[in-house]
Design an enzyme around this catalytic site. Structure first.
Site: not given
Ligand code: UDP
Length: 342
Positions: A14, A127, A152, A156, A234
């Site tokens: 970022i 976050s 983590y 924040k 999300r």
């Molecule tokens: N996710 C997934 N497979 C992966 C990584 C993430 O299905 O290999 C899903 C995760 O469970 C969540 C979404 O993708 O629902 C976003 O995950 P990410 O880790 O990118 O961000 P978070 O919202 O957890 O900070």
């Protein structure tokens, strides 16, 4: 004279996109980064995009002496954007002290020097993790914070509190925390983007690496959530849109338009997409194959979250502009560039 912005973590994902937008708007940038999770070549890419090479110094901001010496040598900083931090949720559970020390001490060292050297302004990377799983969606800025799910996440929340207390105690210090939702995608030039070290934890880098043949298949964590298709939801925000929110926040601080010494804003799109929707959109817009399999839920994941962006839109005059489609195209263009795929 141009205003000078210290961008900590400015070679990171970022951070690098924000440096580009700052330079495009005529700010002078000095980056401090310890390169623990980024590479020095990012400076070349920023120079290629903007025609200007940002100043750079390498050290860890948790080092109080080095941070103090840096401010002694740079007396003309107008504002700080503080990105530099550890960010892996899982790792923070294994190494809590490293996370608390790195993320909190670096913030306190910066604040201490802001006071000492009359640097009045800071924008901080927070976050939506501070909301946990909210009862009501979408989340507004007045949605209550929940106890953090990981060290983590707690760094924040505690960082927000430290900034609030410090700016309330010091008349000349103003801080804005931006609560990011899920930043994805890359610069349209495909010269900078997200480049995680090792196996990606985040969804989009895992998808692009799978499409590039570095990973066998994507695992989708859970399809039994209370969402339209059962996969988690999300608010995915384009990293360039997010970078621009930082420039807006900096201008707000420099022009003293803030309503309080400490302010915080949701930075998202206002739209929730499921993992499955995102995967299907990626396949469709990029015309690539992607092997995926549904597996069990990932520990600590929340079911669904997306932002109410009304307050940020109105107060900051900022709005996310890019579509999910073009954002996922940019993510793939970047991965192809990194892997030399035609
Ligand atoms: N996710 C997934 N497979 C992966 C990584 C993430 O299905 O290999 C899903 C995760 O469970 C969540 C979404 O993708 O629902 C976003 O995950 P990410 O880790 O990118 O961000 P978070 O919202 O957890 O900070």
């Amino acid at each position: 004279m141009n205003k000078q912005i210290l961008v900590t973590g400015g070679t990171g994902y970022i951070g690098s996109h924000t440096v580009v937008e700052l330079q495009n708007e005529g700010f002078d940038v000095i980056i401090v980064d310890d390169l623990s999770n980024s590479s020095i070549e990012v400076l070349d890419a920023i120079e290629k995009i903007t025609g200007k090479r940002p100043a750079f110094e390498r050290f860890n901001l948790a080092d109080r002496e080095k941070t103090g010496a840096f401010f002694e040598n740079h007396q003309n900083i107008d504002a700080i954007i503080h990105f530099a931090a550890f960010k892996a949720v899982g790792e923070s559970v294994e190494k809590p002290l490293e996370y608390y020390r790195n993320n909190l001490v670096s913030l306190m060292n910066l604040l201490e020097n802001m006071k000492k050297h009359q640097v009045p302004n800071m924008v901080f990377s927070s976050s939506c993790t501070v909301y946990g799983q909210p009862e009501l969606l979408p989340v507004t800025e007045s949605t209550p914070r929940k106890p953090a799910e990981s060290p983590y996440g707690n760094t924040k929340a505690v960082s927000e509190d430290i900034m609030r207390d410090f700016s309330n105690a010091n008349e000349n210090i103003n801080c804005i925390a931006l609560r990011y939702f899920n930043p994805i995608g890359a610069h349209p030039s495909a010269l900078i983007g997200e480049l995680p070290v090792g196996i990606p934890n985040n969804l989009v880098p895992f998808i692009t690496q799978t499409a590039a043949g570095l990973r066998d298949e994507l695992k989708i964590f859970g399809d039994d959530y209370d969402t339209p298709d059962g996969t988690a939801v999300r608010d995915y925000i384009n990293v360039v849109d997010l970078a621009k929110a930082h420039v807006v926040a900096i201008n707000r601080l420099l022009k003293t338009k803030q309503k309080a010494a400490y302010e915080y804003f949701n930075v998202g799109t206002g739209n929730g997409y499921s993992v499955m929707q995102l995967v299907k959109t990626f396949i469709e817009v990029n015309g690539v194959d992607l092997k995926y399999q549904i597996v069990g839920r990932r520990a600590g994941d929340i079911e669904k979250i997306w932002a109410d962006t009304t307050y940020a839109n109105k107060e900051l005059g900022w709005e996310a502009e890019k579509t999910l489609e073009e954002t996922l195209e940019s993510a793939w263009a970047w991965e192809k560039n990194v892997r030399n795929i035609k």
